[in-house]
Every structure is written in structure tokens, then in C-alpha cells.
Design an enzyme around this catalytic site. Sequence first.
Site, PDB file in Angstrom:
ATOM      1  N   THR A  78       4.197   8.307  -8.562  1.00 57.72           N
ATOM      2  CA  THR A  78       4.722   9.357  -7.690  1.00 57.72           C
ATOM      3  C   THR A  78       5.312   8.811  -6.402  1.00 57.72           C
ATOM      4  O   THR A  78       5.871   9.579  -5.623  1.00 57.72           O
ATOM      5  CB  THR A  78       3.626  10.385  -7.357  1.00 57.72           C
ATOM      6  OG1 THR A  78       2.437   9.702  -6.933  1.00 57.72           O
ATOM      7  CG2 THR A  78       3.295  11.242  -8.565  1.00 57.72           C
ATOM      8  N   SER A  79       5.223   7.521  -6.171  1.00 62.14           N
ATOM      9  CA  SER A  79       5.896   6.926  -5.023  1.00 62.14           C
ATOM     10  C   SER A  79       6.054   5.432  -5.287  1.00 62.14           C
ATOM     11  O   SER A  79       5.222   4.820  -5.960  1.00 62.14           O
ATOM     12  CB  SER A  79       5.123   7.156  -3.723  1.00 62.14           C
ATOM     13  OG  SER A  79       5.892   6.739  -2.609  1.00 62.14           O
ATOM     14  N   SER A  80       7.126   4.881  -4.731  1.00 64.61           N
ATOM     15  CA  SER A  80       7.379   3.457  -4.933  1.00 64.61           C
ATOM     16  C   SER A  80       8.313   2.952  -3.855  1.00 64.61           C
ATOM     17  O   SER A  80       8.959   3.728  -3.144  1.00 64.61           O
ATOM     18  CB  SER A  80       8.013   3.215  -6.314  1.00 64.61           C
ATOM     19  OG  SER A  80       9.312   3.798  -6.369  1.00 64.61           O
TER      20      SER A  80
ATOM     21  N   ARG B  78       2.067   9.579   2.751  1.00 65.32           N
ATOM     22  CA  ARG B  78       3.176   8.642   2.583  1.00 65.32           C
ATOM     23  C   ARG B  78       3.955   8.519   3.886  1.00 65.32           C
ATOM     24  O   ARG B  78       4.319   7.423   4.320  1.00 65.32           O
ATOM     25  CB  ARG B  78       4.130   9.132   1.497  1.00 65.32           C
ATOM     26  CG  ARG B  78       3.665   8.971   0.073  1.00 65.32           C
ATOM     27  CD  ARG B  78       3.950   7.579  -0.466  1.00 65.32           C
ATOM     28  NE  ARG B  78       2.915   6.629  -0.048  1.00 65.32           N
ATOM     29  CZ  ARG B  78       3.112   5.337   0.084  1.00 65.32           C
ATOM     30  NH1 ARG B  78       4.278   4.809  -0.155  1.00 65.32           N
ATOM     31  NH2 ARG B  78       2.144   4.538   0.461  1.00 65.32           N
TER      32      ARG B  78
END
Length: 425
Positions: free
Chosen positions: A119-121, A176
Site C-alpha cells: 500500500t506504499s512504496s 505516511r
Amino acid sequence: MTSTDHDAGLDDAGLDVDAAAEPLRRALARHLADHGLLADSRWRRAVETVPRHRFVPGFYASTGRRDEQGLPVWEPVTEQIDRERWLASAYTDTTLITQFDAEEPDWDDPAPRAGGGPTSSSTLPSLVLRMWLDADLEEGHKVLEIGTGTGYSTALACERLGDYGEITSIEVDDRRLHQAANALYGIGYAVNLAVADGLYGYWPHAPYDRIVAACSLRAVPVSWLAQTRPGGKILATLSGWVYGSARVLLTTAVDGTAEGPLLPGTISFMAARAQERPAPGNPADWDALTRSAPGRPARYAPGRLDEATDEAFFGRFLAQLAAPNTQQLTSPDGDTMHLIDITTGSAATLTSGGDGYTVRQAGPLRLWDAVETAWDTWDRAGRPGPETFRMHVQPGRQSITHVGSNDLDFLLPVTEPAPTRTSYH
């Protein structure tokens, strides 16, 4: 917007890491230049200046193993666990996964994990650069970035524009954004940051000259058009629940509409969280819907959806346009594939046997018929690439059409209401 001394306030260990990162940044810049991405010296300076490792305190790497349930096993990589691997990876042209299932890891004490959806990178630098280059940033631009993520792409844009532009970056995940903010402000970039759902844009700093999305969308939010100056540009990646993707560069008009070409290449981004694929349910339940339906030979094998070529990648996108609410479910042995539409209760099941596949369909829509018709037409036209298609956006209607042909026209799923007009136009 320019950065300050990147080493300010670090301890001796930090200084050693930053010093070791300098030649790695130069090597990354040479790699990107060799691929034609750094013809503009201002972007080269940005790559050679921005310390990517500051934005990635840790990431997950595949072990190549699976657990007892068959789920892929991921191992954390941080400076404390393996400094050399962590730092080298930060300056390779690869995507580094930093989060699964919207669960923020504790990078001070990370644990291995099995399965889950990223879900995030930190997106691979070549893709980040291509995104900014396609958006054609110039001094004086006001820019809205949708999806701050780790903040690395934001930092590159800040470094490129310097004091001659204004960047706003928004992120739906507050944890994030907190980490990205610490990195961006800690280095010295003056950027507007906010926790906000990018599907609504960000009104407080509008209007913008550029809106650039670092996530994929099922359709372009009409609110973005209202927040972009006439003649401004919107760069977005279109995707859906079959995971076909294409990029589009729209130019906005005074009347609140926008138009522009699809761009070449095989770029994909994670979906905007509110538009992620809904849970499909039990495949056996969908199979039961089609079990008693009459069958016919399928003109195409379902494997065409998964072929690993640039041409097939775009063919997958066209299949998704033909059946825009469809999901793909494949049996573990690969012999059965379901297309399902949870919005209408339609389903198509393809099973292998003999010399090919048999398709059975149920519900109000014939999903595989729609896919085959799109591919038939595309094949007859010589499989034209994405750059021969244009997108048209207006309130309540979004379409993608092939230039010079009315046989390859598609509508996108548009469900949001048109926003109230503003004085920006």
C-alpha cells in the site's frame, strides 16, 4: 523551496552514511542519464542532490520463500539490520515496498511478514522522473502532487523548481505523511503538506498549473479539473480492478473540460485507496452462477490477460475498459479463470479442456463477450498503441477514443457528482 545542508544535525554515524551515499547518487544519475532521462541538467542535479535513503528508513524485500499457507515471505531491510544492503538498494532503480495493508511498520524493530498487499512504496526513480518530465514542470508553476508516499518524488520536484515554484503534496495516510514530512522538512524543503484524500484534490492552494498523481485511478476526479488553471495539465495513471494501466496527460479548458493523449509505456501505480479492488468473495460462489450456463469455445485464452509484453499490457487495459467493473480470479492450477462484476452480479468462467477454453457466462452482462469484441477490433486495427488514443473528460462523462476510428471507443466508470464551479476559471 530549496534544500539546506543535508548533513546538518546528524551524528557521526549519519555523516558516514551520507558520505557513502554521494557516489551512489552519482552512479544512479549516470544510470538514468544512460536511459535518456536526464537531458535537463536541472533534473540531473536533483537526482545527484536528493538523499533517497533519508526517505526510506526501511523496506521489505522478497525472500523468494513461501510460508506453510503458501504466502510469500518478506524480510525487512534497515540500516540497523544490514546497512550496506539498505544503502545500496536506496540508490538502485527499483521500487522499495515500505508498507503492506496500510499498516505502518516500526522500522526500529521490524518483523518479517507473509502475504499482504503493498500500500506504499518508494517508487523506482526512473518512473518518478518520467512522471515529472511528462508533466513538464517549469519555474513559476504551482503543482499539486497526489500521493506523497515516502516524499522522495516530492523532494526531486522541490529541488528542480527551487525557489521558483510552489509544490503542495497530499497523502491520505497520516502516518505516511508524518514520516515524509520529517524527511522533507529535516532536509530543508519548504513544501505544503496535508493529510487529505487526493480524489478531491486540495482546494486551499488551488488553482494549480499541474496536478500529478502518484496513484492510479478508475477515472479522473472532476474536482481536479475545477482546481486546474485553463491550459494547465493533469498527469494521471488510469487503472482498475483487472490491473490494466495507461497514463494520460490532460490539458484543461476554460469550460471545465479536459482532453489529452494516452502516453506510451507500461507504467503502473498503486490504486487510490478509496478505489482499491473490493473483496470479491468466494470464487466457488461465482463459479456456481455460471455452472449451468451454456458454454461456447472462447476465441482467446485467458492467458492473454497476463502476457508480459508491452503490447499485451495495453491489451489488458483495453479489456478492462470493455468491462470496467470486472475482477479476475484464477484458480491455483491455472486451469480456470473467472471474470466477475460485483456491481451487476455478472460472471464469466473460462475452463481449459481439449484444444482450448470453454466460456460460460451469467448475469446481465456478457463480460467475456465484451473483452473479445474489444480485442477483435483492436487486432483488426493492427493493435495500435496507447499514443493513438485520446481521453475526453467532462462532468458526468469520461471517454477514451481511438484517433481515426469509432470502433474503439470506451466509457470510464464515473460515479462522482460534478463540483460547484469556482471563480478560478
